[in-house]
Design a protein around this motif. Sequence first.
Motif, PDB file in Angstrom:
ATOM      1  N   ILE A 186       0.513  -1.536  -0.227  1.00  0.00           N
ATOM      2  CA  ILE A 186       0.028   0.224   0.161  1.00  0.00           C
ATOM      3  C   ILE A 186       0.896   1.401  -0.123  1.00  0.00           C
ATOM      4  N   LEU A 187       1.931   0.754   0.863  1.00  0.00           N
ATOM      5  CA  LEU A 187       2.725   2.621   0.416  1.00  0.00           C
ATOM      6  C   LEU A 187       4.161   2.437  -0.772  1.00  0.00           C
ATOM      7  N   PRO A 358       3.210   2.103   9.370  1.00  0.00           N
ATOM      8  CA  PRO A 358       2.964   3.413   9.533  1.00  0.00           C
ATOM      9  C   PRO A 358       2.409   3.810  11.199  1.00  0.00           C
ATOM     10  N   MET A 363       2.938   6.175  16.256  1.00  0.00           N
ATOM     11  CA  MET A 363       2.666   6.375  17.406  1.00  0.00           C
ATOM     12  C   MET A 363       3.208   7.319  19.025  1.00  0.00           C
ATOM     13  N   LEU A 421       2.910  17.773  17.133  1.00  0.00           N
ATOM     14  CA  LEU A 421       2.930  16.973  16.126  1.00  0.00           C
ATOM     15  C   LEU A 421       4.089  18.502  15.476  1.00  0.00           C
ATOM     16  N   ARG A 432       9.545  11.081  -3.250  1.00  0.00           N
ATOM     17  CA  ARG A 432       8.689  11.402  -4.825  1.00  0.00           C
ATOM     18  C   ARG A 432       9.335  10.822  -5.661  1.00  0.00           C
ATOM     19  N   GLY A 501      -4.248   7.505   9.628  1.00  0.00           N
ATOM     20  CA  GLY A 501      -5.026   6.626  10.420  1.00  0.00           C
ATOM     21  C   GLY A 501      -4.599   8.981  11.526  1.00  0.00           C
ATOM     22  N   SER A 505      -5.286   8.300  16.007  1.00  0.00           N
ATOM     23  CA  SER A 505      -4.576   9.040  16.065  1.00  0.00           C
ATOM     24  C   SER A 505      -4.186  10.282  17.143  1.00  0.00           C
TER      25      SER A 505
HETATM   26  C1  HEM Z   1       1.008  10.431  14.882  1.00  0.00           C
HETATM   27  C2  HEM Z   1       1.172   9.392  14.385  1.00  0.00           C
HETATM   28  C3  HEM Z   1       0.949   9.918  13.060  1.00  0.00           C
HETATM   29  C4  HEM Z   1       1.433  10.557  11.559  1.00  0.00           C
HETATM   30  C5  HEM Z   1       2.719  11.714  11.671  1.00  0.00           C
HETATM   31  C6  HEM Z   1       1.742   9.382  10.797  1.00  0.00           C
HETATM   32  C7  HEM Z   1       2.341  10.472   9.406  1.00  0.00           C
HETATM   33  C8  HEM Z   1       1.621   9.579   8.083  1.00  0.00           C
HETATM   34  C9  HEM Z   1       2.169  10.088   6.719  1.00  0.00           C
HETATM   35  C10 HEM Z   1       2.915  11.554   6.895  1.00  0.00           C
HETATM   36  C11 HEM Z   1       1.848   9.378   6.007  1.00  0.00           C
HETATM   37  C12 HEM Z   1       2.160  10.280   4.245  1.00  0.00           C
HETATM   38  C13 HEM Z   1       2.918   9.023   4.031  1.00  0.00           C
HETATM   39  C14 HEM Z   1       3.079   9.237   2.598  1.00  0.00           C
HETATM   40  O1  HEM Z   1       3.013  10.645   1.515  1.00  0.00           O
HETATM   41  O2  HEM Z   1       3.789   8.684   1.237  1.00  0.00           O
HETATM   42  C15 HEM Z   1       1.232   8.571   6.432  1.00  0.00           C
HETATM   43  C16 HEM Z   1       0.926   7.271   5.995  1.00  0.00           C
HETATM   44  C17 HEM Z   1      -0.336   6.146   6.269  1.00  0.00           C
HETATM   45  N1  HEM Z   1      -0.483   5.624   7.505  1.00  0.00           N
HETATM   46 FE1  HEM Z   1      -0.049   7.732   9.146  1.00  0.00          FE
HETATM   47  N2  HEM Z   1       0.332   8.211  10.810  1.00  0.00           N
HETATM   48  C18 HEM Z   1       0.978   8.363  11.966  1.00  0.00           C
HETATM   49  C19 HEM Z   1       0.000   6.853  12.450  1.00  0.00           C
HETATM   50  C20 HEM Z   1      -1.077   6.301  11.789  1.00  0.00           C
HETATM   51  C21 HEM Z   1      -1.992   5.103  12.661  1.00  0.00           C
HETATM   52  C22 HEM Z   1      -2.068   4.808  13.492  1.00  0.00           C
HETATM   53  C23 HEM Z   1      -1.465   4.099  11.067  1.00  0.00           C
HETATM   54  C24 HEM Z   1      -2.520   2.993  11.404  1.00  0.00           C
HETATM   55  C25 HEM Z   1      -3.347   2.431  11.853  1.00  0.00           C
HETATM   56  C26 HEM Z   1      -1.760   5.096  10.098  1.00  0.00           C
HETATM   57  C27 HEM Z   1      -1.716   4.533   9.428  1.00  0.00           C
HETATM   58  C28 HEM Z   1      -1.144   5.007   7.681  1.00  0.00           C
HETATM   59  C29 HEM Z   1      -1.369   4.175   6.538  1.00  0.00           C
HETATM   60  C30 HEM Z   1      -1.476   2.549   5.681  1.00  0.00           C
HETATM   61  C31 HEM Z   1      -1.035   5.628   5.714  1.00  0.00           C
HETATM   62  C32 HEM Z   1      -0.700   5.128   4.145  1.00  0.00           C
HETATM   63  C33 HEM Z   1      -1.304   5.517   3.141  1.00  0.00           C
HETATM   64  C34 HEM Z   1      -0.991   5.436   1.668  1.00  0.00           C
HETATM   65  O3  HEM Z   1      -0.464   5.344   1.319  1.00  0.00           O
HETATM   66  O4  HEM Z   1      -2.597   5.910   1.005  1.00  0.00           O
HETATM   67  N3  HEM Z   1      -0.998   6.202  10.618  1.00  0.00           N
HETATM   68  N4  HEM Z   1       1.193   8.739   8.163  1.00  0.00           N
END
Ligand code: HEM
Length: 559
Positions: A186-187, A358, A363, A421, A432, A501, A505
């Motif tokens: 997915i990433l 992620p 967290m 944050l 990218r 998330g 979060s």
């Molecule tokens: C403080 C906590 C968190 C921060 C700062 C954070 C930050 C981010 C960032 C910046 C991205 C974008 C990455 C990109 O554009 O390449 C991302 C994507 C993602 N995050 Fe978080 N995240 C956090 C918590 C979580 C949690 C708790 C989950 C899951 C339950 C989660 C699941 C995901 C997923 C699945 C993606 C990928 C989305 C995609 O590419 O379509 N994140 N996160």
Amino acid sequence: MYIVRDGKSGFYIINSSFHVLWHVINFFWYVFKYSPANLSLFRSPENLYSPSGFMDYWIAGFLVLTAGVLLLPWLWFRLTNSKTRDEDKQEESEKKKGMIPKGSLGWPVIGETLTFIACGYSSRPVSFMDKRKSLYGKVFKTNIIGTPIIISTDAEVNKVVLQNHGNTFVPAYPKSITELLGENSILSINGAHQKRLHTLISAFLRSPHLKERMTRDIEASVALTLASWSQLPLVHVQDEIKKMTFEILVKLLMSISPGEDLNILKLEFQEFIKGLICIPIKFPGTRLYKSLKAKERLIKIVQKVVEERQVATTEMPNSPANDAVDVLLRDVNDGGCSDKQSHPLDFISGKIVEMMIPGEETMPTAMTLAVKFLSDNPVALAKLVEENMEMKRRKLESGKEYGWSDYMSLSFTQNVINETLRMANIINGVWRKALKDVEIKGYLIPRGWCVLASFISVHMDEDIYENPYQFDPWRWDRINGTANSNICFTPFGGGQRLCPGLELSKLEISIFLHQLVTRFSWTAEKDEIVSFPTVKMKRRLPIRVTPVERTSPISVEDH
Ligand code: HEM
């Protein structure tokens, strides 16, 4: 003929003009030779004096004259507008070159990697960007680990990169990460498949049903964790919070509660993620190899859960989705997300493991740094206690349990989270790769180049945030508009890949802070934030925790 002799241009133009003229003459030659009238003009000289030969002569003369009349303006145009297609191309490429952001590519092969890493280790990781920003402007080029890269410290450019209209940008991760995640992760995926999966996961993580259920689960986990802290002489916040957030995440993804299964899962997951940043060499004994093996074992554990759930779903197809496994199973059964190569159940298991990544590191880091910033800022802590005690009192009086919206309504608590944050920069930017030439705000990102949309540079920009190194939760009251729609505040990314998330979060951090400040006090030992390769506390933030029976807000002197 040599009027425009100067430069690459002149001689070449005339030369090429004659080249075209030569083809035109040839064309008429073929017309004369093979026309239906079968012109005899060029057959024998005697025919010239025969009546039909005479006519042919005039027809040919007429055609040449017409051709001349047509060609002359064209020739005139070519000479006066002295440009050729080659020259146009050359000029365009010169123009494009001029649009590539300024900067230095550093030393051969290593580029500017060493300076980049050295700044990352320092107390001001943004200094690499700041120095180049002052020399070359907000968007500049550099070379990191042999890859030419454009770094954007401009919020508007970052926004365009994140929005990624036309799917021009694909995520660019180090090789070890792509090896471990696999090409269909997915990433890493892009386009329609990513959008669909993203929408599915976001809808689930934002659903009110899940939020209410998760509120209860998070409250229970936090209460247990904090109770155990007060029994310990010294708590290393970073480690202890990690245990708690992993349990919450696994519950959210596949409803596994604390116990033997969770412990095995935790061990395998830790082995797996050790390889995310490593030398990408894969043979028995190497870090990458061990991590890939751990991933195989991890997927097997998850697969068992998915298979059991598949049976349960078939028996009770209308029961509500309780975790991410349920959501993905229902979608796959409805013919939705999946990839053609893998079996649907393997696909789901893979996605569950990827979703752990992620959430796993981000967290606990956010919560640990919130404790750090509050320990260093007693005035902000006192205000936080006041707001949370106020809600606790209201809840006690009404006898009602807390809902997700109660936590979200704590405006100063949300300010503390946003400020944490902003300063923590847990994900300091996204990488990218451009699939084609892209122009943004007059800057060119050439095809094949990487672009780093640097969030940390924007978050620590003093033109945007006054005294950016000062922890000031009140600034969010002064900033116009909400933090969520602010292009200068992107801890969760944005556009197509905005963190699904995000809301969960914030809920988790709010519950943790609420219980911590209303039921305990603590003293923190001295510690420093390290920002490279990931954000963490140098000494894992040691604190001493004492339970308190608060009936009123604390004063600043209490801490
Ligand atoms: C403080 C906590 C968190 C921060 C700062 C954070 C930050 C981010 C960032 C910046 C991205 C974008 C990455 C990109 O554009 O390449 C991302 C994507 C993602 N995050 Fe978080 N995240 C956090 C918590 C979580 C949690 C708790 C989950 C899951 C339950 C989660 C699941 C995901 C997923 C699945 C993606 C990928 C989305 C995609 O590419 O379509 N994140 N996160």
